[in-house]
Write an enzyme that holds these catalytic residues in place. Structure first.
Site, PDB file in Angstrom:
ATOM      1  N   ASP A   1       4.244   0.716  12.140  1.00 14.34           N
ATOM      2  CA  ASP A   1       3.025   0.307  11.588  1.00 14.34           C
ATOM      3  C   ASP A   1       2.644  -1.509  11.901  1.00 14.34           C
ATOM      4  O   ASP A   1       1.487  -1.849  11.606  1.00 14.34           O
ATOM      5  CB  ASP A   1       3.126   0.130  10.102  1.00 14.34           C
ATOM      6  CG  ASP A   1       3.116   1.480   9.614  1.00 14.34           C
ATOM      7  OD1 ASP A   1       2.800   2.542  10.309  1.00 14.34           O
ATOM      8  OD2 ASP A   1       3.400   1.798   8.354  1.00 14.34           O
TER       9      ASP A   1
ATOM     10  N   CYS B   1      -5.248   8.459   8.560  1.00 10.74           N
ATOM     11  CA  CYS B   1      -5.494   7.810  10.046  1.00 10.74           C
ATOM     12  C   CYS B   1      -4.923   9.006  11.066  1.00 10.74           C
ATOM     13  O   CYS B   1      -3.952   9.621  10.924  1.00 10.74           O
ATOM     14  CB  CYS B   1      -4.668   6.530  10.410  1.00 10.74           C
ATOM     15  SG  CYS B   1      -5.179   5.110   9.499  1.00 10.74           S
TER      16      CYS B   1
ATOM     17  N   ARG C   1      -8.568  -0.279   4.034  1.00  4.92           N
ATOM     18  CA  ARG C   1      -7.624   0.657   3.410  1.00  4.92           C
ATOM     19  C   ARG C   1      -6.406  -0.030   2.930  1.00  4.92           C
ATOM     20  O   ARG C   1      -5.714   0.459   2.137  1.00  4.92           O
ATOM     21  CB  ARG C   1      -7.399   1.985   4.131  1.00  4.92           C
ATOM     22  CG  ARG C   1      -8.695   2.816   4.301  1.00  4.92           C
ATOM     23  CD  ARG C   1      -8.701   4.107   5.193  1.00  4.92           C
ATOM     24  NE  ARG C   1      -7.249   4.607   4.570  1.00  4.92           N
ATOM     25  CZ  ARG C   1      -6.491   5.869   5.315  1.00  4.92           C
ATOM     26  NH1 ARG C   1      -7.202   6.187   6.389  1.00  4.92           N
ATOM     27  NH2 ARG C   1      -5.432   6.111   5.009  1.00  4.92           N
TER      28      ARG C   1
ATOM     29  N   LYS D   1       0.824  -1.142   0.152  1.00  2.00           N
ATOM     30  CA  LYS D   1      -0.012   0.011  -0.068  1.00  2.00           C
ATOM     31  C   LYS D   1       0.777   1.124   0.124  1.00  2.00           C
ATOM     32  O   LYS D   1       0.566   2.187  -0.797  1.00  2.00           O
ATOM     33  CB  LYS D   1      -0.989   0.126   1.366  1.00  2.00           C
ATOM     34  CG  LYS D   1      -1.801   1.325   1.430  1.00  2.00           C
ATOM     35  CD  LYS D   1      -2.397   1.380   2.797  1.00  2.00           C
ATOM     36  CE  LYS D   1      -1.628   1.976   3.940  1.00  2.00           C
ATOM     37  NZ  LYS D   1      -1.561   3.597   4.067  1.00  2.00           N
ATOM     38  N   ASN D   2       1.812   1.222   1.007  1.00  2.00           N
ATOM     39  CA  ASN D   2       2.542   2.699   0.968  1.00  2.00           C
ATOM     40  C   ASN D   2       3.688   2.930  -0.030  1.00  2.00           C
ATOM     41  O   ASN D   2       4.064   3.858  -0.077  1.00  2.00           O
ATOM     42  CB  ASN D   2       3.354   2.732   2.390  1.00  2.00           C
ATOM     43  CG  ASN D   2       2.276   2.942   3.592  1.00  2.00           C
ATOM     44  OD1 ASN D   2       1.194   3.208   3.138  1.00  2.00           O
ATOM     45  ND2 ASN D   2       2.534   2.653   4.660  1.00  2.00           N
TER      46      ASN D   2
HETATM   47  N1  EPU Z   1       6.879  14.664  10.531  1.00  2.00           N
HETATM   48  C1  EPU Z   1       7.054  16.048  10.611  1.00  2.00           C
HETATM   49  N2  EPU Z   1       6.897  17.071   9.569  1.00  2.00           N
HETATM   50  C2  EPU Z   1       6.783  16.450   8.488  1.00  2.00           C
HETATM   51  C3  EPU Z   1       6.727  14.943   8.146  1.00  2.00           C
HETATM   52  C4  EPU Z   1       6.511  14.143   9.314  1.00  2.00           C
HETATM   53  O1  EPU Z   1       7.153  16.590  11.840  1.00  2.00           O
HETATM   54  O2  EPU Z   1       6.589  17.197   7.343  1.00  2.00           O
HETATM   55  C5  EPU Z   1       7.056  13.725  11.616  1.00  2.00           C
HETATM   56  C6  EPU Z   1       5.535  12.980  11.789  1.00  2.00           C
HETATM   57  O3  EPU Z   1       4.505  13.902  12.555  1.00  2.00           O
HETATM   58  C7  EPU Z   1       5.756  11.815  12.383  1.00  2.00           C
HETATM   59  C8  EPU Z   1       7.273  11.442  11.881  1.00  2.00           C
HETATM   60  O4  EPU Z   1       7.812  12.635  11.169  1.00  2.00           O
HETATM   61  O5  EPU Z   1       6.271  11.978  13.863  1.00  2.00           O
HETATM   62  C9  EPU Z   1       7.261  10.293  10.760  1.00  2.00           C
HETATM   63  O6  EPU Z   1       6.319  10.844   9.634  1.00  2.00           O
HETATM   64  P1  EPU Z   1       6.766  10.324   8.160  1.00  2.00           P
HETATM   65  O7  EPU Z   1       6.696  11.481   7.278  1.00  2.00           O
HETATM   66  O8  EPU Z   1       7.973   9.415   7.884  1.00  2.00           O
HETATM   67  O9  EPU Z   1       5.430   9.311   7.764  1.00  2.00           O
HETATM   68  P2  EPU Z   1       4.261   9.398   6.751  1.00  2.00           P
HETATM   69  O10 EPU Z   1       4.829   9.436   5.588  1.00  2.00           O
HETATM   70  O11 EPU Z   1       3.178  10.638   6.879  1.00  2.00           O
HETATM   71  C10 EPU Z   1       4.486   6.977   6.282  1.00  2.00           C
HETATM   72  C11 EPU Z   1       3.277   5.724   6.228  1.00  2.00           C
HETATM   73  C12 EPU Z   1       2.797   5.409   7.610  1.00  2.00           C
HETATM   74  C13 EPU Z   1       3.937   5.070   8.522  1.00  2.00           C
HETATM   75  C14 EPU Z   1       4.898   6.026   8.461  1.00  2.00           C
HETATM   76  C15 EPU Z   1       6.410   5.738   9.419  1.00  2.00           C
HETATM   77  C16 EPU Z   1       2.451   6.162   4.038  1.00  2.00           C
HETATM   78  C17 EPU Z   1       1.213   6.730   3.374  1.00  2.00           C
HETATM   79  N3  EPU Z   1       2.335   6.376   5.329  1.00  2.00           N
HETATM   80  O12 EPU Z   1       3.642   7.936   6.955  1.00  2.00           O
HETATM   81  O13 EPU Z   1       1.890   4.424   7.370  1.00  2.00           O
HETATM   82  O14 EPU Z   1       3.529   4.772   9.850  1.00  2.00           O
HETATM   83  O15 EPU Z   1       5.579   6.461   6.978  1.00  2.00           O
HETATM   84  O16 EPU Z   1       6.845   4.625   8.807  1.00  2.00           O
HETATM   85  O17 EPU Z   1       3.391   5.773   3.481  1.00  2.00           O
HETATM   86  C18 EPU Z   1       0.256   3.004   7.833  1.00  2.00           C
HETATM   87  O18 EPU Z   1       0.434   2.576   6.702  1.00  2.00           O
HETATM   88  O19 EPU Z   1      -0.744   2.631   8.564  1.00  2.00           O
HETATM   89  C19 EPU Z   1       1.026   4.272   8.061  1.00  2.00           C
HETATM   90  C20 EPU Z   1       0.266   5.256   8.931  1.00  2.00           C
END
Ligand code: EPU
Length: 415
Positions: free
Chosen positions: A304, A116, A396, A22-23
């Protein structure tokens, strides 16, 4: 809203096949609009997040053909339009259209993404990176306008190795003028998969999978064929399930290296496993040892997967702990697990799970995607009937979950 009903306590066995990640696919689909021809992607999972991205593509007049696990995306007749709230709010990954449309047109108007509720989920690092590439960002209520006369490659240091920011900046930089270097980039396998996709189109990205990604801008991206990598979180979920309630489950079509931090923890718990080149054969042990887990960026223990592992920890002989360092609101599942008989305590970023306890089925609520998956595992472990409300969250991220689990002997239905 769907509900998942489970009659727990059954021993599962057989083979279960992992779908495309998915991701990864949620980044690949927006990335496709950077192409100047058409792209063909295989091993695409059928998930509501994918349907929601296709809806955005079609709204932008992109031609999309899909059949089973194949999708062809042709953005040659695309129109750059404002992506409103109703479209962007349906999922987190809608924000990859920021990088992709900025890269293609130098202009994007989009509402804040949904996703989420597992933390504040700011996007400051994405916006900071776009600005470093020469864009201006104007926020107007819930809407953002990001635009640049010309995107120019530069050095970008990410304060945190964010998955989303790394992908979004790769997308914006692929057609920028000159060289971009992303320092402290995230290293997740999904980033490598998306970089490979772009390189298959003729992009010049190196270092994906390390914390330093280099991107030499190109003018034109051509047609390509690409395959989505297996979903390491779905794979990990099934391996945990096998460790909990199976007398022999072969989890097929996975990349063992991607879930190494999980399988090592399961070994520590005493779970018998055979790890093959693309499968894990797993069964439940006589007894489980308690373990301590800290979630970290890849290759550390995936956030995750901590919620799913928490369900298994209720079986351990002693106290297990989870330190959640990525998301500040990712223990909601534990309160639901407590309704099923688990003994837990949450103190800030640390959760204690006191085992062993016997889980008993009841009505619970999926509060987010992985919380829902953790409750599916708990429901299959529990005695009696579990009703999981808000099950749309699970759909999802887990393709044909009910069908896959029924095939290995689970008594589960989607209402
Ligand atoms: N963060 C910031 N500022 C930003 C971006 C992120 O402070 O501009 C912080 C976030 O608040 C968090 C941390 O950095 O505390 C990690 O965030 P990241 O950007 O790495 O996560 P994401 O890209 O929003 C993806 C996955 C998540 C997974 C995380 C960590 C997708 C669509 N989502 O989220 O997946 O938990 O990386 O591995 O790729 C899931 O699949 O259930 C899911 C939530």
């Amino acid at each position: 809203m769907h509900t998942i009903n489970i009659e727990g306590g059954k021993t599962l066995r057989g083979e279960i096949v992992v779908s495309g990640a998915k991701n990864s696919v949620v980044g690949l689909i927006p990335a496709a609009v950077l192409c100047d021809e058409d792209v063909n992607i295989y091993n695409v999972p059928q998930l509501s997040d994918v349907d929601n991205l296709i809806e955005i593509l079609e709204y932008l007049n992109v031609q999309v053909e899909s059949k089973e696990d194949y999708i062809r995306i042709n953005p040659t007749s695309m129109t750059n339009k404002v992506i409103h709230n109703e479209l962007s709010k349906k999922l987190r990954a809608s924000y990859y259209f920021m990088g992709a449309l900025l890269g293609r047109y130098g202009h994007v108007e989009i509402s804040f993404p949904g996703g989420c509720v597992i933390g504040a989920r700011p996007i400051d690092l994405h916006l900071k990176g776009f600005k470093a590439l020469g864009a201006t960002v104007t926020e107007d209520g819930d809407n953002m306008i990001i635009e640049a006369e010309e995107l120019v490659g530069t050095n970008i240091y990410l304060d945190f190795a964010s998955v989303g920011a790394t992908i979004n900046l790769m997308l914006a930089a692929v057609k920028a003028k000159g060289k971009t270097i992303i320092e402290n980039a995230a290293k997740e396998p999904e980033i490598v998969n998306i970089a490979t996709f772009l390189n298959n189109m003729g992009a010049r990205i190196s270092g994906a999978g390390t914390n330093r990604i280099k991107i030499e801008g190109v003018d034109y991206l051509h047609s390509c064929f690409h395959e989505v990598i297996p979903d390491r979180i779905e794979a990990g979920t099934f391996v945990v399930l096998g460790a909990a309630v199976s007398d022999g489950l072969k989890v097929c079509n996975l990349i063992p290296e991607h879930i190494y931090s999980l399988t090592e923890k399961l070994r520590e718990m005493g779970v018998p496993m055979e790890i093959g080149p693309d499968y894990v054969f797993v069964k439940k042990p006589e007894k489980y040892n308690p373990v301590d887990v800290q979630t970290l960026i890849y290759p550390g223990f995936a956030t995750d997967l901590q919620q799913v592992l928490a369900s298994l920890m209720t079986k351990a002989n002693g106290t297990s702990t989870i330190d959640e360092t990525i998301w500040e609101n990712r223990f909601q599942n534990l309160y639901e697990l407590a309704k099923m008989g688990a003994r837990i305590k949450v103190e800030g970023e640390r959760a204690y799970i006191y085992g062993p306890t016997k889980l008993v089925g009841t009505t619970v609520m999926a509060t987010d995607l992985r919380a829902g998956a953790a409750l599916v595992v708990a429901g299959l472990m529990a005695e009696g009937k579990t009703e999981i409300q808000n099950a749309d969250y699970v759909l999802r991220g887990y393709e044909k979950i009910v069908e896959k689990l029924s095939n290995i002997g689970a008594s589960i239905e989607l209402i």
